[in-house]
Each structure stands twice: as structure tokens, then as C-alpha cells.
Design an enzyme around this catalytic site. Sequence first.
Site, PDB file in Angstrom:
ATOM      1  CE  LYS A 170       7.836  21.298 -32.952  1.00 39.87           C
ATOM      2  NZ  LYS A 170       6.510  21.027 -32.423  1.00 39.87           N
TER       3      LYS A 170
HETATM    4  C1  PLP Z   1       5.216  20.149 -32.576  1.00 40.54           C
HETATM    5  C2  PLP Z   1       3.859  20.681 -32.804  1.00 40.54           C
HETATM    6  C3  PLP Z   1       2.743  20.256 -32.063  1.00 40.54           C
HETATM    7  C4  PLP Z   1       2.774  19.087 -31.127  1.00 40.54           C
HETATM    8  O1  PLP Z   1       3.743  19.139 -30.176  1.00 40.54           O
HETATM    9  P1  PLP Z   1       4.264  17.731 -29.572  1.00 40.54           P
HETATM   10  O2  PLP Z   1       5.092  18.180 -28.417  1.00 40.54           O
HETATM   11  O3  PLP Z   1       5.056  17.086 -30.653  1.00 40.54           O
HETATM   12  O4  PLP Z   1       3.086  16.951 -29.170  1.00 40.54           O
HETATM   13  C5  PLP Z   1       1.539  20.891 -32.265  1.00 40.54           C
HETATM   14  N1  PLP Z   1       1.411  21.874 -33.155  1.00 40.54           N
HETATM   15  C6  PLP Z   1       2.436  22.293 -33.916  1.00 40.54           C
HETATM   16  C7  PLP Z   1       2.227  23.412 -34.864  1.00 40.54           C
HETATM   17  C8  PLP Z   1       3.694  21.689 -33.776  1.00 40.54           C
HETATM   18  O5  PLP Z   1       4.700  22.089 -34.549  1.00 40.54           O
END
Ligand code: PLP
Length: 443
Positions: free
Chosen positions: A198
Site C-alpha cells: 500500500k
Molecule cells: C488491502 C485492502 C484491504 C485489507 O487491508 P489488510 O491490511 O490487507 O487487511 C481492504 N480493502 C481494500 C480495498 C484493500 O486493498
Amino acid sequence: MAAKLAIDGGKPVLDAKTIRPWPVLDERDRQAVLRVLDGQFLCGGEAPEALALEQEWARYVGRKYCLATSSGTAALHMALAALNIGPGDEVIVPAYTFLASASCILHAGAIPVFADIDRRTYTIDPALIEEKISERTRAIIPVHLHGLPAEMDRIMEVAKKHDLYIVEDACQAHGAEYRGRKVGQFGELAAFSLNSSKNLACGEGGLLVTDAEDLHMRAGMLRMFGDEIDDETRLRVYNASILGYMYRTQELPAALTRAQLERLDEHNEIRIRHCDYLSEQLKGIAGVHTPYVPQECKCVYWMYIVEFYPEEVGVEDLNPEQFRIGMEKALFMEGVQLGQWQTMPVPEQDLFQTKMGFSASGYPWKFTEEGQRMVYRGEDYPNARELCRRYTAVVGFHPPNGMEVVERYAEAFHKVFSDLDAVRRHWQDPVTAHYRGSLFRAK
Ligand SMILES: *Cc1c(COP(=O)(O)O)cnc(C)c1O
């Protein structure tokens, strides 16, 4: 004569191994982590790095409160549980997103109801939300997808009209803006992910923000076994007052996130510059569509999505999916890091087809008649389906990669599109066209 494509044995435009991983880790990150190792605390409800991160993120987004969590999924689940959303309730979510946007609803014991996406932005189509609302609907989860904010004005209008909560899934959009306001400011609560892919990354982690003191309080209890901290002694009372979870963060990832946060804006600007440049370079190529960014939005490009249209370049013997697969293979062999992440609308995944739920018991669907009657059909989400046939995600725009990578990407697209017959010859080749997990420091 046109250069021989790499998929035909020619020289690749770039060496994929020269594309460097995300996140950028340097001396500042090392210092942050050492600060924890040299200090006294590794975890705890009042540990200094986590508390400081919460303050800094609340300030960055423009909200009163923040809770650091173990993941973005945990933050989403906490948001719904803090709103007392549970068995018998329904929550509306886009049909095209990451699974966790919807599975968090099941974790809360409620039923996900999917709405199709807008064909151009890929975010939930506000015009399709209202028909999904029933007397059981409690909330909408708009997802700011690929770094692009959802259409918040219209979503908030619908939510207001029907008295629904909004929980923003901002897991892919740290620093993105809608009408000059940062995402995370629009819902009762908003969740961010700190997963290593991210835009703000520490490995694994999450952040939950809100302006409401009571939601902040409840979410804080949900994060820690449903337990409270005594106001006077600052000790845990070890008397769970509600059903909670173990969703806390730790000092090492919190310190690393703080070091990364100092550079978030700078890093986002680099992504934007790189992606804008590629869009400009691809403008002249028929058959490839680049990301659409409405003028009221600032997109921070977690991923850069392109779509392929064989019908625009007179390729009629391959369907859009075959053409896209051929393009992925040819571009990948040129060194471009790309590939699909979601391959189908979320409601088409087995979880929703079988509705097995908790321990194969059929719950939460079994809890109500309406839940039992719920059917999830891919054909009900034609825009999400169509996107999945045509898109690929191009990655590698993040720093420390520079414009030289983007220039090679542009060159690779031009090269491959100058020899469309190669796609016909190679779309069935045994080539796995996908970016490496190690590009995001994941194995
Ligand atoms: C990455 C992501 C999540 C979940 O985040 P994690 O930290 O991996 O649990 C939820 N929603 C979206 C749209 C994502 O891209």
C-alpha cells in the site's frame, strides 16, 4: 522494420530486475526501528510509537481520532462492530474490490449486498445503490479503489436520504483527495491498510479514523478483547464488557509507519508524475485505455489500470479477454511489471457461491430468511465482469524507481502495439505474466 518483440526472441525493452521494490527503506526507517529496539516497549495500549502514530495520522487525514490496528481488515471489522452492525443487518459494498471490503461485513455477522461499479472510475456506481437498499440496510462501504476516491457527494446524498452509515474503505488511497478533502474525512469511520504493497506501508497493519468520541471508545474496546482501561490507574480492568478481538498493533511497525508517513506526500507526488506521464505517452495508441480521473479527484495510484480494446484496432478473431492475455504476455516479456489482482467480481468468489459462512454453518446468511434467499450472480455485475476481461494492473511507478522506468514502459507499449499479430501468435504461450511479490517485499 519494427524491432523484434521479446516474446519472439528479441531484446526486452527493460530488465525487470532493475525495477526496485516498495516501500523505500532508508536510514530514517532504520533509525525509527532502532529507536524501538533501544527503548523499553514493544507493545501495549499506551506504548509511545503507536500513540504518536495515531495522533499523526488523525492530523494528516483531518479527523479527531485514530486507532492503529493489526490490519486494514481488522480496522474495517472494528468500524462495523463499533456501529453495532450485526446479525440481521445488510451492508452495501461494490462488486469489484478486494475481498476484505465485503468479508468484514460477514465477520460482523451481517450480510453483504453488492452494487456494480461505474465503468469508467471502477468505484461503486452511486446510481445503483438505492435499488439495493432494504429495511435491513445499515451502511454503505464505498471503496477508494486503486488510489481514486469514490464519488462521495452522491454516495453521501443516498446515505443521508436513507439514514445509512458510511464506512470508507480507504485501504488503497492514503492521501487521495475528493474536492480538496482527504479521503477518510467522509464516513462515520474510515479504514486504511498498512500492508507492504500500500502507499503507506509497514509490512502489515491498519489505521481506523473517526470524529466521534463514542465510536472511538467502542472501537478501542473492540481492538482489545472488549476490555477497558481504568481512567484513573491506566490499568486494564480485565472485565470484558463487550465481545472484542485482538486487533492491536506493535511498536516496531508503528515506528516504521511514522518514518514512512514523513515521506507519504512526496512519494505520492512521484507516483502521480509517473502515471500522468505514461497516460500522456499512451494517448496516441488505439486499443489501450488509461485511467480516468474525474476532475474533482486526486488519485494517488496505488495501481495503474489499463484496459484493452481489440475492436478498436481491428482485431476481431480474438475476444477482449484473449487479446488482454496476449498483451499481458507480450508486455511482460518486454520487462513491464503487470498482471491482474482481482480476476472476478467479489460475489463470484466461492465464499459467496457456497455461502458456507462461519465453520460451514451457513451463518450469517442462515440467520434470516432474507439472508438464506440471497443469491450472488456474476451476471448481475456486468461492469465488474467486463473490467475483469479487459484490464491489467501495471506496477512499478513507486519510488525509488524514476522516470527511466516509465519511459521504458511507454516504449514497451508502443513496441508491442506496433506488432499486433504477435498477440495472435502468443496469447496461448505458457508464460505467466505477473508482477513479482518481492516487488512489494512480500514472499
Ligand atoms: C488491502 C485492502 C484491504 C485489507 O487491508 P489488510 O491490511 O490487507 O487487511 C481492504 N480493502 C481494500 C480495498 C484493500 O486493498
